[in-house]
Design an enzyme around this catalytic site. Structure first.
Site, PDB file in Angstrom:
ATOM      1  N   VAL A  16      34.686  28.856  27.726  1.00  0.00           N
ATOM      2  CA  VAL A  16      35.607  29.741  26.995  1.00  0.00           C
ATOM      3  C   VAL A  16      35.450  31.184  27.500  1.00  0.00           C
ATOM      4  CG1 VAL A  16      36.137  30.657  24.679  1.00  0.00           C
ATOM      5  CG2 VAL A  16      35.493  28.250  24.958  1.00  0.00           C
ATOM      6  N   GLY A  17      36.563  31.895  27.636  1.00  0.00           N
ATOM      7  CA  GLY A  17      36.524  33.320  27.999  1.00  0.00           C
ATOM      8  C   GLY A  17      36.153  33.560  29.448  1.00  0.00           C
TER       9      GLY A  17
ATOM     10  N   GLY B 129      41.296  29.163  32.112  1.00  0.00           N
ATOM     11  CA  GLY B 129      42.396  28.533  31.379  1.00  0.00           C
ATOM     12  C   GLY B 129      41.961  27.690  30.191  1.00  0.00           C
ATOM     13  N   SER B 130      40.794  28.016  29.591  1.00  0.00           N
ATOM     14  CA  SER B 130      40.309  27.161  28.499  1.00  0.00           C
ATOM     15  C   SER B 130      41.276  27.131  27.311  1.00  0.00           C
ATOM     16  CB  SER B 130      38.921  27.612  28.035  1.00  0.00           C
ATOM     17  OG  SER B 130      39.000  28.917  27.523  1.00  0.00           O
TER      18      SER B 130
ATOM     19  N   ALA C 191      44.407  25.130  28.229  1.00  0.00           N
ATOM     20  CA  ALA C 191      44.070  23.705  28.381  1.00  0.00           C
ATOM     21  C   ALA C 191      43.866  23.049  27.012  1.00  0.00           C
ATOM     22  CB  ALA C 191      42.827  23.539  29.247  1.00  0.00           C
TER      23      ALA C 191
ATOM     24  N   ASP D  40      49.554  30.536  33.236  1.00  0.00           N
ATOM     25  CA  ASP D  40      48.483  29.585  32.891  1.00  0.00           C
ATOM     26  C   ASP D  40      49.065  28.291  32.311  1.00  0.00           C
ATOM     27  OD1 ASP D  40      46.938  31.700  33.626  1.00  0.00           O
ATOM     28  OD2 ASP D  40      45.725  31.775  31.807  1.00  0.00           O
TER      29      ASP D  40
HETATM   30  C1  MEV Z   1      45.593  35.208  33.495  1.00  0.00           C
HETATM   31  O1  MEV Z   1      45.207  33.936  34.007  1.00  0.00           O
HETATM   32  C2  MEV Z   1      46.412  35.928  34.504  1.00  0.00           C
HETATM   33  C3  MEV Z   1      46.870  37.325  34.088  1.00  0.00           C
HETATM   34  O2  MEV Z   1      47.769  37.758  35.102  1.00  0.00           O
HETATM   35  C4  MEV Z   1      47.540  37.352  32.747  1.00  0.00           C
HETATM   36  C5  MEV Z   1      48.884  36.650  32.748  1.00  0.00           C
HETATM   37  O3  MEV Z   1      49.468  36.388  33.800  1.00  0.00           O
HETATM   38  O4  MEV Z   1      49.380  36.378  31.639  1.00  0.00           O
HETATM   39  C6  MEV Z   1      45.707  38.311  34.062  1.00  0.00           C
END
Ligand code: MEV
Length: 339
Positions: A125-126, A130-131, A134, A175
């Site tokens: 997480v964090g 992509g937790s 997903a 994501d």
């Molecule tokens: C997050 O995986 C990618 C970012 O560009 C945020 C987004 O696209 O929503 C940081």
């Protein structure tokens, strides 16, 4: 498939190039990480006694041990896991897409029923792998299947996007898209996603990535908000950064098409240097990127939101990836995966 128990999963993801600028309409390339997964299981609960019926009718139990959470859906209706259950249930009730050969459950999709939904994840997480997306995706697929329905990748992506807004505020949608299709994607906000294998890119070729975790957790929402604040203060500079990234993302797509890992690696490293100037890297990420480059990676960069989470390095082959893993662990990486 057992009628009373279903289990569905969803993969993790990395951003090969273009994070942050993708929020501002520039292109990005994301890849699924299929061996890091989140599982969602649902099993029907049947009330045993008249008192149970009284107390527990219409009771959806949500269990998420990885985040130390267990609650009844109706007690926390705004929780992201509750929201994905609600949205998916409404969606399959309104847009039935029955799975052939699976008997339909009666009553029709409803929240007025008794089941347990358990979410388990291998994705930290964090960590920008992509937790959150997903977990939502695995739940959406499991809820749909519980009611005997299948979600198309586009529908699943749209449902999960609603939850991404709770997690991230202003997500680009990359994501949920890469996790829904579980394919490498070329993504521009607001446009239909392109699956890269349909664009003449052969992903069977040797693209070996090493993913290294700094162990630092940084909420994407916070880093995206920081970029937004900087963009407002100095729009011209940030627009220039985003344009530079857009050019290198286009070149990265060509490098993928020509199977040119040498150029791809250089572009990843260039992307990292712009992300650093944008203020979204951190000492730990820089350190792991430098370690990977010194150990012979074609290129290395942070992946996702930054200021913690993971970096990715492009290895020369699997043997080299194992060497990189050792070097990254010696340099302080908390966990390392090879894709
Ligand atoms: C997050 O995986 C990618 C970012 O560009 C945020 C987004 O696209 O929503 C940081």
């Amino acid at each position: 498939m057992s009628f009373d128990r279903v289990q569905r999963s969803a993969c993790g993801k990395v951003i090969l190039c273009g994070e942050h600028s993708v929020v501002y309409g520039r292109p990005a390339i994301a890849l699924p990480v299929s061996h890091l997964r989140t599982q969602a299981s649902i099993w029907a609960n049947y009330p045993q006694t008249a008192d149970d019926v009284e107390a527990d009718a219409a009771c959806i139990d949500i269990i998420a041990p990885d985040i130390n959470t267990r609650f009844k859906l109706h007690t926390r209706p705004q929780h992201p896991l509750s929201r994905i259950v609600q949205l998916t249930t409404e969606f399959v009730a309104q847009h039935p897409h029955p799975i052939a050969g699976i008997p339909q459950r009666a009553p029709q999709p409803t929240l007025n029923c008794c089941y347990s939904l358990k979410v388990r994840s291998e994705i930290p997480v964090g960590s920008h792998l992509g937790s959150g997306a997903a977990a939502s995706m695995a739940c959406a697929r499991a809820v749909a299947e519980y009611w005997g329905h299948e979600l198309t990748p586009a529908d699943a992506s749209d449902l999960v996007y609603e939850i991404e807004k709770i997690h991230h505020g202003t997500p680009s949608g990359i994501d949920n898209t890469v996790i829904a299709y579980e394919q490498p994607v070329w993504f521009v906000k607001g446009e239909p996603p392109h699956v890269l294998s349909e664009l003449d890119i052969d992903f069977e070729h040797d693209l070996t990535l090493v993913i290294a975790d700094t162990g630092l957790s940084a909420p994407t929402k916070m880093v995206v908000a920081a970029v937004w604040a900087n963009w407002q203060k100095d729009t011209a500079t940030y627009e220039r950064y985003f344009d530079q990234i857009a050019v290198l993302v286009k070149h990265a797509r060509e490098a993928l098409q020509h199977n040119d890992n040498h150029i791809l690696g250089k572009l990843m490293t260039e992307n990292q240097s712009i992300l650093r100037r944008m203020g979204v890297s951190c000492l730990e990420l820089d350190h792991l990127c430098i370690t990977a480059q010194r150990a012979g990676a074609w290129g290395a960069k942070l992946s996702g939101g930054g200021r913690g989470g993971n970096m990715i390095a492009l290895a020369r082959d699997h043997h080299h990836a194992r060497y990189l893993r050792r070097q990254l662990l010696l340099s302080g990486a908390k966990r390392v995966w090879i894709t």
